[in-house]
Scaffold this active site. Structure first.
Site, PDB file in Angstrom:
ATOM      1  CB  CYS A   1      19.386  35.121  49.522  1.00 54.06           C
ATOM      2  SG  CYS A   1      18.249  34.489  50.960  1.00 54.06           S
TER       3      CYS A   1
ATOM      4  NE  ARG B   1      20.004  35.025  43.918  1.00 53.63           N
ATOM      5  CZ  ARG B   1      20.562  33.765  43.527  1.00 53.63           C
ATOM      6  NH1 ARG B   1      21.014  33.725  42.173  1.00 53.63           N
ATOM      7  NH2 ARG B   1      21.037  32.947  44.301  1.00 53.63           N
TER       8      ARG B   1
ATOM      9  CD1 TRP C   1      11.622  34.501  48.529  1.00 55.17           C
ATOM     10  CD2 TRP C   1      12.275  32.653  49.633  1.00 55.17           C
ATOM     11  NE1 TRP C   1      10.773  33.618  48.176  1.00 55.17           N
ATOM     12  CE2 TRP C   1      11.034  32.233  49.054  1.00 55.17           C
ATOM     13  CE3 TRP C   1      12.901  31.544  50.374  1.00 55.17           C
ATOM     14  CZ2 TRP C   1      10.320  31.179  49.015  1.00 55.17           C
ATOM     15  CZ3 TRP C   1      12.175  30.357  50.568  1.00 55.17           C
ATOM     16  CH2 TRP C   1      11.079  30.314  49.790  1.00 55.17           C
TER      17      TRP C   1
ATOM     18  CG  ASN D   1      22.353  34.145  49.109  1.00 54.92           C
ATOM     19  OD1 ASN D   1      21.916  34.864  50.021  1.00 54.92           O
ATOM     20  ND2 ASN D   1      22.713  34.127  48.024  1.00 54.92           N
ATOM     21  N   GLY D   2      21.387  30.659  51.899  1.00 49.28           N
ATOM     22  CA  GLY D   2      21.485  29.089  52.307  1.00 49.28           C
ATOM     23  C   GLY D   2      20.734  28.854  53.479  1.00 49.28           C
TER      24      GLY D   2
ATOM     25  CD  GLU E   1       6.819  25.000  31.614  1.00 48.64           C
ATOM     26  OE1 GLU E   1       6.983  24.020  32.717  1.00 48.64           O
ATOM     27  OE2 GLU E   1       7.235  26.279  31.639  1.00 48.64           O
TER      28      GLU E   1
ATOM     29  CE  LYS F   1       6.277  28.778  33.181  1.00 48.27           C
ATOM     30  NZ  LYS F   1       7.640  28.561  33.051  1.00 48.27           N
TER      31      LYS F   1
ATOM     32  CD  GLU G   1       6.349  29.814  37.086  1.00 47.55           C
ATOM     33  OE1 GLU G   1       6.941  29.920  37.838  1.00 47.55           O
ATOM     34  OE2 GLU G   1       6.244  29.528  35.998  1.00 47.55           O
TER      35      GLU G   1
ATOM     36  CG  HIS H   1     -10.082   7.092  34.963  1.00 49.61           C
ATOM     37  ND1 HIS H   1     -10.735   5.845  34.920  1.00 49.61           N
ATOM     38  CD2 HIS H   1      -9.761   7.159  33.625  1.00 49.61           C
ATOM     39  CE1 HIS H   1     -10.490   5.085  33.596  1.00 49.61           C
ATOM     40  NE2 HIS H   1      -9.974   6.123  32.936  1.00 49.61           N
TER      41      HIS H   1
ATOM     42  CE  LYS I   1      15.047  32.458  36.209  1.00 52.49           C
ATOM     43  NZ  LYS I   1      14.154  31.849  35.181  1.00 52.49           N
TER      44      LYS I   1
HETATM   45  C1  AGP Z   1       9.643  27.875  36.555  1.00 54.65           C
HETATM   46  O1  AGP Z   1       8.942  28.896  35.946  1.00 54.65           O
HETATM   47  C2  AGP Z   1      10.389  28.138  37.569  1.00 54.65           C
HETATM   48  N1  AGP Z   1      11.178  28.996  37.253  1.00 54.65           N
HETATM   49  C3  AGP Z   1      10.966  26.834  38.251  1.00 54.65           C
HETATM   50  O2  AGP Z   1      10.128  25.773  38.180  1.00 54.65           O
HETATM   51  C4  AGP Z   1      12.424  26.382  37.705  1.00 54.65           C
HETATM   52  O3  AGP Z   1      12.202  25.591  36.357  1.00 54.65           O
HETATM   53  C5  AGP Z   1      12.793  25.299  38.626  1.00 54.65           C
HETATM   54  O4  AGP Z   1      12.993  25.903  40.027  1.00 54.65           O
HETATM   55  C6  AGP Z   1      14.197  24.823  38.351  1.00 54.65           C
HETATM   56  O5  AGP Z   1      15.240  25.850  38.005  1.00 54.65           O
HETATM   57  P1  AGP Z   1      16.528  25.397  37.449  1.00 54.65           P
HETATM   58  O6  AGP Z   1      16.157  25.196  35.943  1.00 54.65           O
HETATM   59  O7  AGP Z   1      17.475  26.670  37.477  1.00 54.65           O
HETATM   60  O8  AGP Z   1      17.190  24.316  37.994  1.00 54.65           O
END
Ligand code: AGP
Length: 610
Positions: free
Chosen positions: A2, A27, A74, A100-101, A483, A487, A490, A506, A605
């Site tokens: 949001c 976001r 969102w 938001n929240g 990682e 990547k 996502e 295993h 985000k």
């Molecule tokens: C990964 O590409 C994401 N954006 C996500 O995993 C992100 O790293 C995670 O939500 C943590 O966010 P932050 O670093 O703002 O705490």
């Protein structure tokens, strides 16, 4: 997650709100809306879907006025729809607000408000706040807010317009970020700094339950009881262009291309590169005495930040010989963990606003445990609340997929481990000097990798129809694989898994079939031969094998259909180079598939709710 914007001043609020919402779109959202005071009434416009849908409505039915609030939603409570989009109002039509929240006690409050005659029109928890405020409002907005927030449980950032006082915006937040600033033509509010940068660089971060009242001539602050308080400003020196896409097609590519600079800027904060490179001891939170008392380190983060923590674990163990655990914040916070004396909790977060990471930080503080944040956003909740902060200097990161923030988090963790190692005598001055002089060459090596990205693009153009991709490696390479897999999944929606290379046999090797793409990351010489054997095991079972290697590794080519190698570097520094082809690979696979690279479906985000 949001986005909130607000403006009151001399200009027309509508374009300012729309531009702000566009800036905050990274976001994540699935509907958007605005409310503007047009001199006679508060006019609301909202729509499901992209901001362009709302813009089309505003083109047909323009709204002009000097004060307004806007929101990208969102969905959490209630599906994405016109009815559930913000702003929301009360039955008596005294106010409208955006939120938001998550209001955790909304069911109880809603039942109480329905009994009192409130007519709800949406399925949201937000409307409960609007109705509650409407119930307690007796002509004094500040009093209504202070009374209402006492009854709210959960997290909230609220921007409210009262019909009786329509040129002021009332804002309040708890566990959800809000930042305000005064530009030359009026006052602004936003969920995040980039939306304010066009108007001012001097911003104020709202603390929990603090109230800000924005008027065309200034901003007044109050505590949760309505008592005026003074709040200072933080100067943000982010480059305005850094938050813009410029000539790049996507923020993600722009941010990958910024990595050499982000790395150098971050390293230069902690290392003096004049003559013989040396750590700047006073930039780290430990005195010599202090460092010896560190008995255990626990690194906490979510998603990519957690993955940076996994590399941090390797660095602290290797360089400082300290026992380390890295854990996912959402698991850690409910683990009934008992802290030990001498333990230090590292919190890794780009945004500094991730709800679970904040909760872990507060747990440690309550237990009297020392907390150190690695954070990219000055003034964010984590940066404010941690005992010490080691900032990353990645600049604003807009693409949902974290790239340069990961790289700079790993940089800070590496340098911090070296600093602890030097003090504790587990790293010699010579080893540190040699590592740091190699570190000085990393940006050029990164740049060369980025310049040669055409090869990765070509590979992606042949592989983008892959349905499953496995990333395997050992030690540092296993952490990197995690990682790389995140990547890829996502941004391209391709199912991808990271697996410790030695663990495949295993069970998971059963999934390998003709054509499955397996990416082996081999940056650590002493483990490379072992991972190479694992690659051979999948190759003979039909897998299409790609290897990413640190310089020339003998005998790799025979196990793979393709080898990407980067310039040889010290193995501890290899992640700084290895991650770039992996990020580029994910990017190009997503572009080939026509995915929304910067705003992947379902993602936000900044994850400010649990
Ligand atoms: C990964 O590409 C994401 N954006 C996500 O995993 C992100 O790293 C995670 O939500 C943590 O966010 P932050 O670093 O703002 O705490």
């Amino acid at each position: 997650m949001c986005g909130i914007v607000g403006y009151t001043g001399r200009d027309n609020a509508t374009p300012i709100l729309m531009e702000g919402l566009d800036t905050l779109a990274y976001r994540g959202y699935d509907s958007a809306g605005i409310a503007v005071w047009n001199g006679e009434d508060i006019v609301m416009k909202k729509e499901k879907g992209q901001l362009s849908n709302l813009k089309a409505i505003l083109d047909r039915e323009p709204v002009t006025g000097s004060c307004g609030i806007g929101h990208t939603r969102w969905a959490t409570h209630g599906e994405p729809s016109y009815i559930n989009s913000h702003p929301h109002g009360d039955t008596k039509k005294q106010l409208v607000l955006v939120h938001n929240g998550i209001i955790e006690n909304y069911v109880r409050l809603k039942n109480m408000l329905v009994e009192r005659g409130c007519k709800f029109v949406s399925d949201t928890d937000t409307e409960v706040v609007a109705q509650l405020l409407g119930e307690v409002y007796e002509g004094d907005p500040l009093a209504a807010i202070t009374n209402a927030i006492r009854l709210l449980e959960g997290s909230f950032a609220l921007a409210i317009l009262f019909r009786d006082d329509p040129t002021r915006i009332y804002c309040v937040c708890k566990d959800s970020p809000m930042v305000v600033g005064f530009g030359k033509d009026g006052a602004h509010i936003a969920s995040d700094i980039p939306a304010l940068l066009s108007y001012t660089r001097d911003v104020t971060f709202m603390g929990d339950k603090q109230i800000a009242v924005l008027s065309p001539v200034g901003i007044a602050f109050y505590d949760e009881f309505g008592t005026p308080i003074d709040k200072g400003c933080t100067h943000i020196d982010w480059d305005l262009d850094a938050a813009k896409k410029g000539s790049y097609e996507h923020y993600m590519m722009k941010e990958i291309c910024e990595e050499p600079v982000a790395f150098r800027k971050t390293a230069e904060q902690y290392v003096s590169f004049r003559e013989q490179p040396k750590l700047k001891a006073d930039c780290f939170p430990w005195s010599d005495e202090d460092a010896k008392t560190v008995k255990r380190i626990r690194i906490i983060g979510c998603g990519t930040a957690y993955h940076a923590g996994l590399l941090g674990k390797k660095y602290f163990q290797e360089l400082a010989k300290i026992p380390v655990e890295a854990e996912i914040a959402s698991e850690f916070r409910y683990s009934d963990y008992v802290f030990e004396e001498g333990e230090v909790l590292f919190l890794i977060s780009q945004s500094g606003e991730t709800a679970d990471t904040i909760a872990a930080l507060r747990m440690a503080k309550q237990a009297g445990i020392r907390t150190v944040a690695v954070c990219n956003v000055i003034g964010s909740t984590i940066a404010r609340e941690a005992d010490e902060v080691l900032f990353t200097f990645a600049g604003p990161e807009i693409a949902v997929a974290a790239t340069k923030s990961y790289l700079t988090q790993v940089t800070v963790l590496f340098l911090t481990a070296m600093r602890l190692g030097l003090i504790r005598g587990t790293v010699s001055e010579e080893r540190a000097a040699s590592l740091l002089s190699e570190l000085a060459d990393i940006p050029q090596k990164m740049q060369r990798l980025i310049d040669e990205r055409g090869e990765i693009q070509y590979f992606a153009s042949r592989e983008f129809s892959a349905r499953h991709v496995f990333f395997i490696g050992r030690g540092i390479d296993n952490a990197l694989s995690m990682e790389a897999a995140l990547k890829l999944k996502e941004v391209s929606y391709i199912h991808s898994e990271a697996y410790a290379a030695g663990e495949l046999k295993h069970g998971t090797i059963a999934l390998i079939e003709e054509g499955t793409l397996v990416v082996g990351i081999l940056t650590q010489r002493k483990l490379a031969a072992k991972t190479a054997s694992n690659l051979e095991e999948v190759r003979v079972r039909g897998a299409n094998v790609l290897a990413l290697t640190n310089g020339e590794l003998p005998d790799i080519a025979s196990h793979c259909s393709k080898v990407w190698k980067f310039e040889e570097t010290n193995e501890l520094l290899a992640p700084f180079l290895a991650i770039i082809p992996m990020q580029l690979f994910a990017y190009y696979m997503a572009v080939q598939k026509g995915c929304n690279v910067d705003k992947p479906r379902n993602l936000a985000k900044s994850v400010t709710v649990e």
